[in-house]
Design a protein around this motif. Sequence first.
Motif, PDB file in Angstrom:
ATOM      1  N   VAL A   1       0.863  -1.177   0.000  1.00  0.00           N
ATOM      2  CA  VAL A   1       0.000   0.000   0.000  1.00  0.00           C
ATOM      3  C   VAL A   1       0.903   1.232   0.000  1.00  0.00           C
ATOM      4  N   PRO A   2       0.417   2.358  -0.474  1.00  0.00           N
ATOM      5  CA  PRO A   2       1.270   3.550  -0.557  1.00  0.00           C
ATOM      6  C   PRO A   2       1.876   3.910   0.792  1.00  0.00           C
ATOM      7  N   ARG A   3       3.155   4.182   0.791  1.00  0.00           N
ATOM      8  CA  ARG A   3       3.835   4.591   2.020  1.00  0.00           C
ATOM      9  C   ARG A   3       3.454   6.030   2.351  1.00  0.00           C
ATOM     10  N   CYS A   4       3.024   6.272   3.568  1.00  0.00           N
ATOM     11  CA  CYS A   4       2.713   7.625   4.017  1.00  0.00           C
ATOM     12  C   CYS A   4       4.003   8.343   4.401  1.00  0.00           C
ATOM     13  N   THR A   5       3.947   9.658   4.449  1.00  0.00           N
ATOM     14  CA  THR A   5       5.115  10.418   4.868  1.00  0.00           C
ATOM     15  C   THR A   5       5.315  10.275   6.370  1.00  0.00           C
ATOM     16  N   ASP A   6       6.515  10.624   6.820  1.00  0.00           N
ATOM     17  CA  ASP A   6       6.778  10.589   8.267  1.00  0.00           C
ATOM     18  C   ASP A   6       5.783  11.468   9.011  1.00  0.00           C
ATOM     19  N   ASP A   7       5.514  12.652   8.466  1.00  0.00           N
ATOM     20  CA  ASP A   7       4.595  13.571   9.143  1.00  0.00           C
ATOM     21  C   ASP A   7       3.183  13.009   9.205  1.00  0.00           C
ATOM     22  N   GLU A   8       2.755  12.325   8.142  1.00  0.00           N
ATOM     23  CA  GLU A   8       1.415  11.733   8.145  1.00  0.00           C
ATOM     24  C   GLU A   8       1.307  10.645   9.206  1.00  0.00           C
ATOM     25  N   VAL A   9       2.363   9.858   9.361  1.00  0.00           N
ATOM     26  CA  VAL A   9       2.351   8.818  10.393  1.00  0.00           C
ATOM     27  C   VAL A   9       2.367   9.446  11.784  1.00  0.00           C
ATOM     28  N   ARG A  10       3.216  10.448  11.970  1.00  0.00           N
ATOM     29  CA  ARG A  10       3.286  11.094  13.278  1.00  0.00           C
ATOM     30  C   ARG A  10       1.927  11.689  13.674  1.00  0.00           C
ATOM     31  N   ALA A  11       1.152  12.095  12.674  1.00  0.00           N
ATOM     32  CA  ALA A  11      -0.131  12.744  12.944  1.00  0.00           C
ATOM     33  C   ALA A  11      -1.174  11.778  13.488  1.00  0.00           C
ATOM     34  N   ILE A  12      -0.981  10.453  13.307  1.00  0.00           N
ATOM     35  CA  ILE A  12      -1.966   9.493  13.817  1.00  0.00           C
ATOM     36  C   ILE A  12      -1.502   8.828  15.107  1.00  0.00           C
ATOM     37  N   ILE A  13      -0.296   9.144  15.559  1.00  0.00           N
ATOM     38  CA  ILE A  13       0.201   8.531  16.790  1.00  0.00           C
ATOM     39  C   ILE A  13      -0.668   8.985  17.965  1.00  0.00           C
ATOM     40  N   GLY A  14      -1.094   8.020  18.734  1.00  0.00           N
ATOM     41  CA  GLY A  14      -2.032   8.270  19.828  1.00  0.00           C
ATOM     42  C   GLY A  14      -3.337   7.520  19.623  1.00  0.00           C
ATOM     43  N   LEU A  15      -3.684   7.274  18.356  1.00  0.00           N
ATOM     44  CA  LEU A  15      -4.873   6.489  18.059  1.00  0.00           C
ATOM     45  C   LEU A  15      -4.578   5.003  18.201  1.00  0.00           C
ATOM     46  N   ALA A  16      -5.612   4.206  18.454  1.00  0.00           N
ATOM     47  CA  ALA A  16      -5.479   2.764  18.354  1.00  0.00           C
ATOM     48  C   ALA A  16      -5.203   2.411  16.896  1.00  0.00           C
ATOM     49  N   MET A  17      -4.507   1.304  16.657  1.00  0.00           N
ATOM     50  CA  MET A  17      -4.090   0.965  15.301  1.00  0.00           C
ATOM     51  C   MET A  17      -5.247   0.848  14.306  1.00  0.00           C
ATOM     52  N   PRO A  18      -6.384   0.233  14.641  1.00  0.00           N
ATOM     53  CA  PRO A  18      -7.470   0.187  13.654  1.00  0.00           C
ATOM     54  C   PRO A  18      -7.920   1.582  13.214  1.00  0.00           C
ATOM     55  N   GLN A  19      -8.033   2.502  14.172  1.00  0.00           N
ATOM     56  CA  GLN A  19      -8.432   3.864  13.835  1.00  0.00           C
ATOM     57  C   GLN A  19      -7.320   4.581  13.059  1.00  0.00           C
ATOM     58  N   ALA A  20      -6.069   4.328  13.422  1.00  0.00           N
ATOM     59  CA  ALA A  20      -4.946   4.938  12.714  1.00  0.00           C
ATOM     60  C   ALA A  20      -4.924   4.506  11.253  1.00  0.00           C
ATOM     61  N   TYR A  21      -5.140   3.225  11.014  1.00  0.00           N
ATOM     62  CA  TYR A  21      -5.173   2.720   9.635  1.00  0.00           C
ATOM     63  C   TYR A  21      -6.293   3.399   8.840  1.00  0.00           C
ATOM     64  N   ASP A  22      -7.451   3.548   9.458  1.00  0.00           N
ATOM     65  CA  ASP A  22      -8.581   4.164   8.759  1.00  0.00           C
ATOM     66  C   ASP A  22      -8.288   5.609   8.384  1.00  0.00           C
ATOM     67  N   VAL A  23      -7.542   6.312   9.230  1.00  0.00           N
ATOM     68  CA  VAL A  23      -7.191   7.699   8.927  1.00  0.00           C
ATOM     69  C   VAL A  23      -6.176   7.756   7.782  1.00  0.00           C
ATOM     70  N   LEU A  24      -5.194   6.877   7.810  1.00  0.00           N
ATOM     71  CA  LEU A  24      -4.153   6.883   6.786  1.00  0.00           C
ATOM     72  C   LEU A  24      -4.653   6.377   5.440  1.00  0.00           C
ATOM     73  N   TYR A  25      -5.592   5.428   5.482  1.00  0.00           N
ATOM     74  CA  TYR A  25      -6.099   4.817   4.246  1.00  0.00           C
ATOM     75  C   TYR A  25      -7.624   4.838   4.244  1.00  0.00           C
ATOM     76  N   PRO A  26      -8.209   6.031   4.129  1.00  0.00           N
ATOM     77  CA  PRO A  26      -9.664   6.169   4.263  1.00  0.00           C
ATOM     78  C   PRO A  26     -10.457   5.486   3.149  1.00  0.00           C
ATOM     79  N   GLN A  27      -9.835   5.238   1.998  1.00  0.00           N
ATOM     80  CA  GLN A  27     -10.543   4.619   0.885  1.00  0.00           C
ATOM     81  C   GLN A  27     -10.461   3.096   0.920  1.00  0.00           C
ATOM     82  N   ALA A  28      -9.630   2.564   1.796  1.00  0.00           N
ATOM     83  CA  ALA A  28      -9.437   1.118   1.845  1.00  0.00           C
ATOM     84  C   ALA A  28     -10.672   0.430   2.421  1.00  0.00           C
ATOM     85  N   ASP A  29     -11.089  -0.654   1.783  1.00  0.00           N
ATOM     86  CA  ASP A  29     -12.264  -1.387   2.265  1.00  0.00           C
ATOM     87  C   ASP A  29     -12.006  -2.888   2.331  1.00  0.00           C
ATOM     88  N   ASP A  30     -10.741  -3.278   2.341  1.00  0.00           N
ATOM     89  CA  ASP A  30     -10.344  -4.675   2.403  1.00  0.00           C
ATOM     90  C   ASP A  30     -10.002  -5.020   3.854  1.00  0.00           C
TER      91      ASP A  30
END
Length: 239
Positions: free
Chosen positions: A45-74
């Motif tokens: 899957v497309p690699r996010c930038t360091d800043d994009e990853v840092r922006a989701i730190i604090g969320l649980a991983m399922p929610q973090a994934y949804d923020v980084l890949y909002p169009q993903a439905d798999d």
Amino acid sequence: MLQKTSLENELSGLKVLIFDWDGTLVDSIMRIVEAMHVASDTCAVPRCTDDEVRAIIGLAMPQAYDVLYPQADDAGLKERFISVYSETYIQLEEQPSEFYPGVREALEQYRRAGYQLAVATGKSRRGLHRVLSGHNMLDYFDIPRCADETCSKPDPLMLHEILAHCNATPRQAIMVGDSPFDLRMANNAKVPGVAVSYGAQPMHILQREDPVLAIDHFSELTLWLQQQPRTLLKGALDE
């Protein structure tokens, strides 16, 4: 150190100090970023930038994934991504991330002063257990709460549960964190928030969440605590 407002008339015997873990107590941010990049590459899957990853730190991983890949439905891909991330992070954390300078000493000082200490983290219970074990701190905190056993930040449930366990009101606690999710959770629970600038997000972003205190070094928290009402404490920070 920026103190935005005085809480002298609002705090009623401050007795519970609640901390985020990654980026607040321990220097683990870049390991999280690296593990996310490995998961992206492994799962094609497309690699996010360091800043994009840092922006989701604090969320649980399922929610973090949804923020980084909002169009993903798999759902299968999401599960694999989280699994690869977890496995990679465990490998990177074979030697647990170090505490930021002065943190371990300050925590010991807070315990001697009579504060109840809590952790509110986006980690899983298994993940937090592993790092606490690595630091010989399994029984150190009065109550740790993790994202996989309650609601993810910024939902206030995690803080409500900590306050109930500690028999404390929101104004008898503070929440210390390095992400907007930490501080938003604090606001949602009516708990005063303290922002630290050395973790996941810079201070200008954290200040949008209206923290009562903004610090660049952990030692500044101790200085601020010395000025707060401590009628319910057993000891003194300056002893």
